[in-house]
Write a protein that holds these residues in place. Structure first.
Motif, PDB file in Angstrom:
ATOM      1  N   VAL A 262     -38.011 -24.694  44.217  1.00  0.00           N
ATOM      2  CA  VAL A 262     -37.624 -26.023  44.974  1.00  0.00           C
ATOM      3  C   VAL A 262     -38.892 -26.576  45.723  1.00  0.00           C
ATOM      4  CG1 VAL A 262     -35.916 -26.648  46.494  1.00  0.00           C
ATOM      5  CG2 VAL A 262     -35.278 -25.060  44.867  1.00  0.00           C
ATOM      6  N   PHE A 263     -39.057 -27.888  45.721  1.00  0.00           N
ATOM      7  CA  PHE A 263     -40.033 -28.348  46.447  1.00  0.00           C
ATOM      8  C   PHE A 263     -39.648 -29.317  47.465  1.00  0.00           C
ATOM      9  CE2 PHE A 263     -44.313 -30.786  46.176  1.00  0.00           C
ATOM     10  CZ  PHE A 263     -44.901 -29.694  46.681  1.00  0.00           C
ATOM     11  N   THR A 264     -39.064 -30.565  47.011  1.00  0.00           N
ATOM     12  CA  THR A 264     -38.367 -31.283  48.132  1.00  0.00           C
ATOM     13  C   THR A 264     -36.794 -31.640  47.720  1.00  0.00           C
ATOM     14  OG1 THR A 264     -38.754 -33.326  46.559  1.00  0.00           O
ATOM     15  CG2 THR A 264     -40.586 -32.833  47.987  1.00  0.00           C
ATOM     16  N   PRO A 265     -36.067 -32.306  48.632  1.00  0.00           N
ATOM     17  CA  PRO A 265     -34.831 -32.328  48.430  1.00  0.00           C
ATOM     18  C   PRO A 265     -34.456 -32.712  46.953  1.00  0.00           C
ATOM     19  CG  PRO A 265     -35.225 -33.241  50.395  1.00  0.00           C
ATOM     20  CD  PRO A 265     -36.460 -32.918  49.771  1.00  0.00           C
ATOM     21  N   ASN A 266     -35.396 -33.563  46.257  1.00  0.00           N
ATOM     22  CA  ASN A 266     -35.114 -34.040  44.966  1.00  0.00           C
ATOM     23  C   ASN A 266     -36.024 -33.501  43.685  1.00  0.00           C
ATOM     24  OD1 ASN A 266     -32.857 -36.041  45.927  1.00  0.00           O
ATOM     25  ND2 ASN A 266     -34.523 -37.103  46.970  1.00  0.00           N
ATOM     26  N   THR A 267     -36.676 -32.636  43.905  1.00  0.00           N
ATOM     27  CA  THR A 267     -37.623 -32.158  42.785  1.00  0.00           C
ATOM     28  C   THR A 267     -37.786 -30.745  43.027  1.00  0.00           C
ATOM     29  OG1 THR A 267     -39.630 -32.430  44.425  1.00  0.00           O
ATOM     30  CG2 THR A 267     -38.998 -34.158  43.057  1.00  0.00           C
ATOM     31  N   TYR A 268     -38.278 -30.102  41.864  1.00  0.00           N
ATOM     32  CA  TYR A 268     -38.832 -28.693  41.640  1.00  0.00           C
ATOM     33  C   TYR A 268     -40.442 -29.095  41.426  1.00  0.00           C
ATOM     34  CZ  TYR A 268     -34.312 -26.194  41.368  1.00  0.00           C
ATOM     35  OH  TYR A 268     -33.235 -25.517  41.513  1.00  0.00           O
ATOM     36  N   VAL A 269     -41.130 -27.853  41.773  1.00  0.00           N
ATOM     37  CA  VAL A 269     -42.741 -27.817  41.526  1.00  0.00           C
ATOM     38  C   VAL A 269     -42.833 -26.710  40.411  1.00  0.00           C
ATOM     39  CG1 VAL A 269     -43.368 -26.538  43.380  1.00  0.00           C
ATOM     40  CG2 VAL A 269     -45.029 -28.176  42.199  1.00  0.00           C
ATOM     41  N   LEU A 270     -43.790 -26.908  39.630  1.00  0.00           N
ATOM     42  CA  LEU A 270     -44.404 -25.838  38.783  1.00  0.00           C
ATOM     43  C   LEU A 270     -45.902 -25.638  39.199  1.00  0.00           C
ATOM     44  CD1 LEU A 270     -44.461 -23.519  36.422  1.00  0.00           C
ATOM     45  CD2 LEU A 270     -44.639 -25.652  34.983  1.00  0.00           C
ATOM     46  N   SER A 281     -47.005 -14.007  47.212  1.00  0.00           N
ATOM     47  CA  SER A 281     -46.516 -14.335  48.667  1.00  0.00           C
ATOM     48  C   SER A 281     -47.666 -15.497  48.956  1.00  0.00           C
ATOM     49  CB  SER A 281     -46.740 -13.321  49.553  1.00  0.00           C
ATOM     50  OG  SER A 281     -48.208 -12.614  49.284  1.00  0.00           O
ATOM     51  N   ALA A 282     -48.940 -15.329  48.638  1.00  0.00           N
ATOM     52  CA  ALA A 282     -49.956 -16.355  48.785  1.00  0.00           C
ATOM     53  C   ALA A 282     -49.570 -17.731  48.167  1.00  0.00           C
ATOM     54  CB  ALA A 282     -51.272 -15.715  48.293  1.00  0.00           C
ATOM     55  N   MET A 283     -49.175 -17.709  47.021  1.00  0.00           N
ATOM     56  CA  MET A 283     -48.807 -19.093  46.475  1.00  0.00           C
ATOM     57  C   MET A 283     -47.655 -19.709  47.041  1.00  0.00           C
ATOM     58  SD  MET A 283     -49.764 -21.338  44.310  1.00  0.00           S
ATOM     59  CE  MET A 283     -50.986 -20.661  43.153  1.00  0.00           C
ATOM     60  N   LEU A 284     -46.710 -18.779  47.250  1.00  0.00           N
ATOM     61  CA  LEU A 284     -45.367 -19.424  47.765  1.00  0.00           C
ATOM     62  C   LEU A 284     -45.636 -20.043  49.108  1.00  0.00           C
ATOM     63  CD1 LEU A 284     -43.019 -16.619  46.747  1.00  0.00           C
ATOM     64  CD2 LEU A 284     -43.291 -18.876  45.451  1.00  0.00           C
ATOM     65  N   ILE A 285     -46.748 -19.423  50.022  1.00  0.00           N
ATOM     66  CA  ILE A 285     -47.088 -19.985  51.282  1.00  0.00           C
ATOM     67  C   ILE A 285     -47.786 -21.517  50.879  1.00  0.00           C
ATOM     68  CG2 ILE A 285     -48.459 -19.881  53.185  1.00  0.00           C
ATOM     69  CD1 ILE A 285     -48.214 -16.698  53.114  1.00  0.00           C
ATOM     70  N   ASN A 286     -48.581 -21.417  49.847  1.00  0.00           N
ATOM     71  CA  ASN A 286     -49.272 -22.753  49.833  1.00  0.00           C
ATOM     72  C   ASN A 286     -48.087 -23.928  49.217  1.00  0.00           C
ATOM     73  OD1 ASN A 286     -52.151 -22.070  49.924  1.00  0.00           O
ATOM     74  ND2 ASN A 286     -52.044 -21.201  47.906  1.00  0.00           N
ATOM     75  N   ILE A 287     -47.371 -23.455  48.476  1.00  0.00           N
ATOM     76  CA  ILE A 287     -46.073 -24.306  48.166  1.00  0.00           C
ATOM     77  C   ILE A 287     -45.460 -24.975  49.266  1.00  0.00           C
ATOM     78  CG2 ILE A 287     -43.890 -24.437  46.829  1.00  0.00           C
ATOM     79  CD1 ILE A 287     -45.199 -22.752  44.879  1.00  0.00           C
ATOM     80  N   ARG A 288     -44.935 -23.680  50.134  1.00  0.00           N
ATOM     81  CA  ARG A 288     -44.311 -24.081  51.480  1.00  0.00           C
ATOM     82  C   ARG A 288     -44.860 -25.178  52.127  1.00  0.00           C
ATOM     83  NH1 ARG A 288     -43.596 -19.051  55.097  1.00  0.00           N
ATOM     84  NH2 ARG A 288     -45.560 -19.873  55.707  1.00  0.00           N
ATOM     85  N   ASN A 289     -46.132 -24.687  52.540  1.00  0.00           N
ATOM     86  CA  ASN A 289     -47.161 -25.833  53.159  1.00  0.00           C
ATOM     87  C   ASN A 289     -47.250 -27.059  52.717  1.00  0.00           C
ATOM     88  OD1 ASN A 289     -47.412 -23.608  55.159  1.00  0.00           O
ATOM     89  ND2 ASN A 289     -49.487 -22.945  54.251  1.00  0.00           N
ATOM     90  N   ALA A 290     -47.129 -27.109  51.350  1.00  0.00           N
ATOM     91  CA  ALA A 290     -47.186 -28.844  50.944  1.00  0.00           C
ATOM     92  C   ALA A 290     -45.853 -29.361  50.955  1.00  0.00           C
ATOM     93  CB  ALA A 290     -47.794 -28.633  49.398  1.00  0.00           C
ATOM     94  N   ARG A 291     -44.888 -28.602  51.401  1.00  0.00           N
ATOM     95  CA  ARG A 291     -43.667 -29.444  51.287  1.00  0.00           C
ATOM     96  C   ARG A 291     -43.340 -30.507  52.179  1.00  0.00           C
ATOM     97  NH1 ARG A 291     -40.849 -24.141  50.699  1.00  0.00           N
ATOM     98  NH2 ARG A 291     -40.231 -23.954  48.229  1.00  0.00           N
ATOM     99  N   SER A 292     -43.696 -30.369  53.376  1.00  0.00           N
ATOM    100  CA  SER A 292     -43.641 -31.375  54.379  1.00  0.00           C
ATOM    101  C   SER A 292     -44.460 -32.760  53.766  1.00  0.00           C
ATOM    102  CB  SER A 292     -44.174 -31.099  55.651  1.00  0.00           C
ATOM    103  OG  SER A 292     -45.570 -30.818  55.812  1.00  0.00           O
ATOM    104  N   HIS A 293     -45.478 -32.601  53.330  1.00  0.00           N
ATOM    105  CA  HIS A 293     -46.205 -33.803  52.942  1.00  0.00           C
ATOM    106  C   HIS A 293     -45.586 -34.639  51.874  1.00  0.00           C
ATOM    107  CE1 HIS A 293     -49.541 -36.461  51.753  1.00  0.00           C
ATOM    108  NE2 HIS A 293     -49.270 -36.227  50.529  1.00  0.00           N
TER     109      HIS A 293
END
Length: 307
Positions: A262-270, A281-293
């Motif tokens: 899950v990426f944003t309220p309206n999207t998933y990311v692959l 864990s490293a990739m999931l942190i990267n995804i989490r950090n990009a969410r706000s942008h």
């Protein structure tokens, strides 16, 4: 909340309601057999990417009288303010002349009432054509449709409810309605470069249609987006039948690692990377950090839709 009018037209039994039910109502292909023919016009409102609402008009071709009414007494109502016209052709239809007649009548009404509308033709039920002949049959139909559509430009797709081609067509259609998509693509490209990913894809959360992608390494399978959409959506449906909520998925082997989250309220990311040794864990942190942008970007898109 902005509404984009999408007109879905074609003769009876062309497959319009089946494809709409698969994409927007979570049907699987075999369950569409129980759908009844659409009588007159069936309206549905589908929320897409937050504030964008697709106002779908499924115009049934159950009787010729209905089709004629669309071009006479209902002409202004149906063809006014159309953003997208999708005309569905049954590739095995035995009444091709009548199909073309109705299609050209649609184009005349579009030119008169919505001259800026985008036009798409779906040459449907391609699974009924032998594999070895599909490309040739479609190329012939596509050339014919482009010639008959002048001065309007038309984009044609070959489709079937039984494979990924349906998702390819609808992803391309919906892509035309996404506001500020170029800015979204630039951000995805930057994200992919920062995390050194082979590819990053963005899916709409409800339909799992591909909205945008960034490719940094060539891939041999041109249909991979649609295959992933199809597979993951079927898996989500399986989860829901078991009262389980799909959130994320990881696939890993010696060649690559792929993460869906899950990426944003309206999207998933692959995210796909060739570095299969990278800790999850490293990739999931990267995804989490990009969410706000990307959430801010999505909010800006919603504001653009409202304006």
């Amino acid at each position: 909340m902005a509404r984009k009018k999408v007109l879905l037209m074609g003769k009876s039994s062309a497959g319009k309601t089946s494809m709409r039910s698969i994409i927007f109502a979570n049907y699987i292909a075999r369950d569409t057999r129980r759908l009844c023919a659409t009588i007159d016009v069936e309206h549905s409102h589908v929320r897409f990417l937050g504030n964008l609402v697709l106002n779908l008009w499924d115009c049934g071709g159950y009787a010729e009288a209905f089709m004629e009414n669309y071009f006479t007494s209902q002409r202004d109502t149906i063809f006014r303010n159309v953003e997208v016209l999708i005309y569905v052709f049954d590739v095995k239809s035995e009444e091709r002349d009548k199909d073309i007649h109705y299609y050209q009548s649609c184009l005349e009404a579009i030119l008169e009432n919505s001259p800026k509308a985008k036009v798409f033709c779906l040459v449907h039920k391609m699974d009924l054509i032998a594999d070895s002949h599909r490309d040739a049959v479609f190329a012939q139909r596509e050339e014919e449709l482009k010639r008959l559509s002048r001065p309007l430009e038309v984009t044609a797709f070959k489709t079937s409810i039984w494979d990924e081609t349906l998702y390819k067509a609808w992803s391309s259609i919906v892509y035309q309605l996404v506001p500020n998509v170029s800015e979204l693509e630039r951000s995805l490209q930057q994200f992919a470069e920062i995390i050194d990913a082979d590819e990053v894809l963005l899916f709409e959360r409800a339909t799992f249609l591909v909205i945008s992608n960034s490719l940094r390494r060539e891939h041999h399978d041109d249909h991979r987006f649609e295959k992933i959409s199809n597979i993951v959506k079927q898996f989500k449906l399986s989860c829901s039948k078991l009262s389980a909520q799909f959130h994320s998925m990881e696939v890993r082997n010696s060649q690559f690692a792929a993460y869906i989250d899950v990426f944003t309220p309206n999207t998933y990311v692959l995210v796909v990377t060739s570095d299969s040794t990278l800790p999850s864990s490293a990739m999931l942190i990267n995804i989490r950090n990009a969410r706000s942008h990307f959430e801010k970007l999505e909010q800006a898109q919603e504001s653009a839709v409202v304006r």
